[in-house]
Design an enzyme around this catalytic site. Structure first.
Site, PDB file in Angstrom:
ATOM      1  N   SER A  38       0.794  -1.233   0.000  1.00 28.60           N
ATOM      2  CA  SER A  38       0.000   0.000   0.000  1.00 28.60           C
ATOM      3  C   SER A  38       0.824   1.280   0.000  1.00 28.60           C
ATOM      4  O   SER A  38       0.297   2.336  -0.301  1.00 28.60           O
ATOM      5  CB  SER A  38      -0.934  -0.002   1.200  1.00 28.60           C
ATOM      6  OG  SER A  38      -0.190   0.040   2.391  1.00 28.60           O
TER       7      SER A  38
ATOM      8  N   HIS B  81      -5.400  -4.755  -0.765  1.00 28.68           N
ATOM      9  CA  HIS B  81      -5.327  -3.719  -1.805  1.00 28.68           C
ATOM     10  C   HIS B  81      -5.398  -4.342  -3.192  1.00 28.68           C
ATOM     11  O   HIS B  81      -4.747  -3.862  -4.132  1.00 28.68           O
ATOM     12  CB  HIS B  81      -4.064  -2.873  -1.621  1.00 28.68           C
ATOM     13  CG  HIS B  81      -4.096  -2.097  -0.344  1.00 28.68           C
ATOM     14  ND1 HIS B  81      -4.777  -0.906  -0.207  1.00 28.68           N
ATOM     15  CD2 HIS B  81      -3.573  -2.370   0.874  1.00 28.68           C
ATOM     16  CE1 HIS B  81      -4.665  -0.470   1.029  1.00 28.68           C
ATOM     17  NE2 HIS B  81      -3.934  -1.340   1.712  1.00 28.68           N
TER      18      HIS B  81
ATOM     19  N   LYS C  23     -12.472  -2.312   2.331  1.00 32.70           N
ATOM     20  CA  LYS C  23     -11.894  -1.401   1.331  1.00 32.70           C
ATOM     21  C   LYS C  23     -12.773  -1.455   0.068  1.00 32.70           C
ATOM     22  O   LYS C  23     -13.819  -0.830   0.036  1.00 32.70           O
ATOM     23  CB  LYS C  23     -10.433  -1.750   1.068  1.00 32.70           C
ATOM     24  CG  LYS C  23      -9.566  -1.640   2.347  1.00 32.70           C
ATOM     25  CD  LYS C  23      -8.089  -1.682   2.043  1.00 32.70           C
ATOM     26  CE  LYS C  23      -7.223  -1.929   3.270  1.00 32.70           C
ATOM     27  NZ  LYS C  23      -7.302  -0.927   4.325  1.00 32.70           N
TER      28      LYS C  23
HETATM   29  N1  PLP Z   1      -3.664  -5.799   5.428  1.00 34.77           N
HETATM   30  C1  PLP Z   1      -3.372  -4.722   4.677  1.00 34.77           C
HETATM   31  C2  PLP Z   1      -2.365  -4.848   3.571  1.00 34.77           C
HETATM   32  C3  PLP Z   1      -4.012  -3.484   4.921  1.00 34.77           C
HETATM   33  O1  PLP Z   1      -3.720  -2.406   4.190  1.00 34.77           O
HETATM   34  C4  PLP Z   1      -4.958  -3.408   5.974  1.00 34.77           C
HETATM   35  C5  PLP Z   1      -5.639  -2.144   6.308  1.00 34.77           C
HETATM   36  O2  PLP Z   1      -5.114  -1.084   6.296  1.00 34.77           O
HETATM   37  C6  PLP Z   1      -5.217  -4.562   6.726  1.00 34.77           C
HETATM   38  C7  PLP Z   1      -4.558  -5.730   6.433  1.00 34.77           C
HETATM   39  C8  PLP Z   1      -6.228  -4.538   7.830  1.00 34.77           C
HETATM   40  O3  PLP Z   1      -7.511  -4.566   7.255  1.00 34.77           O
HETATM   41  P1  PLP Z   1      -8.792  -4.243   8.135  1.00 34.77           P
HETATM   42  O4  PLP Z   1      -9.037  -2.775   8.002  1.00 34.77           O
HETATM   43  O5  PLP Z   1      -9.893  -5.085   7.560  1.00 34.77           O
HETATM   44  O6  PLP Z   1      -8.456  -4.649   9.515  1.00 34.77           O
END
Ligand code: PLP
Length: 420
Positions: free
Chosen positions: A207, A235, A266
């Site tokens: 990200s 993502h 997301k």
């Molecule tokens: N994994 C990645 C790569 C993320 O960008 C995020 C959130 O920012 C998460 C996991 C966590 O996701 P959640 O918001 O569903 O806890």
């Protein structure tokens, strides 16, 4: 010292307890203030802008006059405020109530939870799926449940914090390979041959840079060294690949990636929730052993309803995902033509690389003054000297929105010397 004073004081036992409690609070407040000051001093204080409308490409922000064009949400497909997604959430709320007041295995499983799990596994073409309150929880719960001290986990050094935390919780042997460096991964896999199971864990799309893990190479190394492959698709799910199935579809390795973790928070409606999808035996084990699943409340029905409709929309047609691809190309090519350097490859995360932290911060402020909401990132979130403004494109940005953003960047970039 105050303890000694207390011993000789005429205070009643109740007064002594109150005095001790106040002293403990005063001590805590002293520690916290010092910590908060060190965050401010390091320039890493995060403040939050308050949105007073629905999430979307056009939002209202407290303290700003008029509408703001939003380029910093993970609302890649614009489904957070899609009318059918909202209606489905409302219907689920009406029919199934506000929540379950229970974890799944006591009395927290409704048919809508089972249906959504079935839909997720069909979407990803995997055997089964399990829901969590977030992908953070899915990542926190998988490694400890799956791996023992006999096993090994090999993790990309730039993996998301939740993968790092999940790995910390497990007792497997830990290897960290250099970001997307296949030579380093191979060396670590060779060393890990002595262990029972090997699991390679990587974000599908990263990200901060918008770069995509070399899954073909990772899968072929995994085959060579008999390892499992885990990807975090937060993502990617919903929009990468011809049908939006993710990086494994994009790179033609859906049948070689063993485990997928992703979020409902997301592209898939943006409410909340996460999941693991993969082999049935693994999902069965997670239902028995995964602590964030076992000891946390079931997903609220409204959230289930929203995500379920988002998946229906994506399974009916790939038009929304394709529209996001076209808009991303428009933004990336116009920004490159204007003279900016954009990191990553064809991903809707478009980091505008600026170098200096101050430049990224003043340019982001100036963009907001022009009605465009973008965020600057600098050290320690990204390496020193690699400050950037991260722009995120959504399928519901119009071409005009994208062009306005590029024009504003060009003006602001010239003003601050980022462009000639
Ligand atoms: N994994 C990645 C790569 C993320 O960008 C995020 C959130 O920012 C998460 C996991 C966590 O996701 P959640 O918001 O569903 O806890």
């Amino acid at each position: 010292m105050w303890g000694r004073r207390l011993l000789s004081s005429p205070l009643s036992p109740g007064q002594c307890r109150a005095y001790r409690a106040r002293a403990a609070l005063a001590q805590l407040s002293h520690v916290l203030e010092a910590e908060l000051e060190s965050i401010r001093g390091a320039g890493t204080w995060k403040s939050e802008r308050v949105i007073t409308s629905k999430q979307g490409p056009h939002i209202h922000v407290e303290g700003s006059r008029g509408g703001i064009l939003n380029f910093c949400a993970n609302n890649y497909l614009g489904l957070s405020s899609h009318p059918e997604v909202i209606r489905s959430g409302l219907e689920a709320l009406e029919k199934f109530g506000a929540g379950l007041s229970s974890v799944r295995f006591i009395c927290g499983t409704q048919n809508i939870h089972k249906n959504l799990e079935e839909k997720i596994s069909r979407f990803h073409q995997r055997e089964d799926a399990i829901l969590y309150a977030s992908c953070f929880d899915a990542n926190a719960g998988i490694f400890e449940a799956l791996l023992t001290p006999e096993d090994a986990v090999l993790s990309d050094e730039l993996n998301h914090a939740s993968i790092i935390d999940g790995i910390r919780l497990c007792k497997a042997n830990k290897y960290r390979y250099k970001h997307m460096d296949m030579q380093d991964l191979e060396a670590k896999l060779q060393d890990a041959q002595k262990h029972r199971l090997r699991l390679v864990a990587t974000d599908g799309a990263f990200s901060m840079d918008g770069d995509i893990a070399p899954l073909k190479e990772i899968c072929s190394l995994a085959q060579k060294y008999q390892a499992l492959v885990f990807i975090d698709e937060c993502h990617a799910t919903g929009f990468l690949g011809p049908n939006g199935r993710g990086t494994d579809e994009l790179l033609g390795v859906m049948d070689q990636v063993d485990i997928v973790n992703s979020t409902l928070g997301k592209a898939l409606g943006g409410a909340a929730g996460g999941y693991t999808t993969g082999p049935k035996a693994l999902i069965d084990l997670l239902r028995q052993r995964s602590r964030p699943y076992l000891f946390s409340n079931s997903l609220p029905p409204a959230v289930v309803g929203c995500a379920s409709k988002a998946l229906d929309l994506l399974m009916e047609s790939n038009a929304i995902a394709q529209s996001m691809v076209a808009k991303t190309r428009r933004f990336r090519s116009k920004m490159a033509a204007a003279g900016f350097s954009i990191s990553g490859n064809d991903h809707p995360i478009c980091p505008v690389m600026l170098g200096e932290a101050r430049l990224a911060s003043v340019m982001a402020d100036d963009m907001l003054e022009r009605g465009i909401y973008v965020i600057g990132f600098s050290y320690p979130v990204v390496p020193k000297g690699k400050a950037r403004i991260r722009v995120q494109i959504s399928a519901v940005h119009s071409e005009d929105d994208i062009d306005r953003c590029v024009e504003a960047f060009t003006e602001v970039g010239r003003k601050h010397g980022a462009l000639p």
